[in-house]
Design a protein around this motif. Structure first.
Motif: not given
Length: 116
Positions: A64-68
């Protein structure tokens, strides 16, 4: 050319029992803007110790690619949606990447109400 990422991009790993479950959960996370995208890698084998016994299971690995800034909500959603009692959920900071891609990840995960 890759550039230094700010500390806001995360690669999150989880495993699920099958591709259908993984794609269903991934679509729910995308609808909530908790991830920009996910990659489902089918056909992995996990070997682990559970309750004192060494187990082996066919699973799918999901990247999964996300922002903190979305981590807390993503963690809570995965725990809620995941079929395992104790799901694998590891967040790794991204230190470099293509600037346009990192910007896209940030934009796609800004808020739940954002339209695609």
């Amino acid at each position: 050319m890759p550039q230094q990422a700010d500390a806001s991009t995360l690669l999150v790993l989880t495993t699920l029992p099958d591709g259908e479950t993984a794609r269903t959960m991934l679509r729910m996370l995308l609808e909530r803007h908790l991830v920009a995208c996910g990659t489902v890698l089918e056909g992995v084998t996990s070997v682990y110790r559970w309750e004192g016994t060494i187990e082996e299971a066919r699973e799918v690995q999901v990247l999964l690619k996300t922002s903190s800034g979305r981590w807390d909500a993503l963690r809570d959603a995965v725990v809620d949606l995941h079929p395992y009692d104790v799901p694998e959920l590891l967040a790794l900071p991204v230190t470099t990447g293509l600037p346009a891609y990192l910007s896209w990840v940030g934009g796609e995960t800004q808020s739940e109400g954002r339209s695609g």
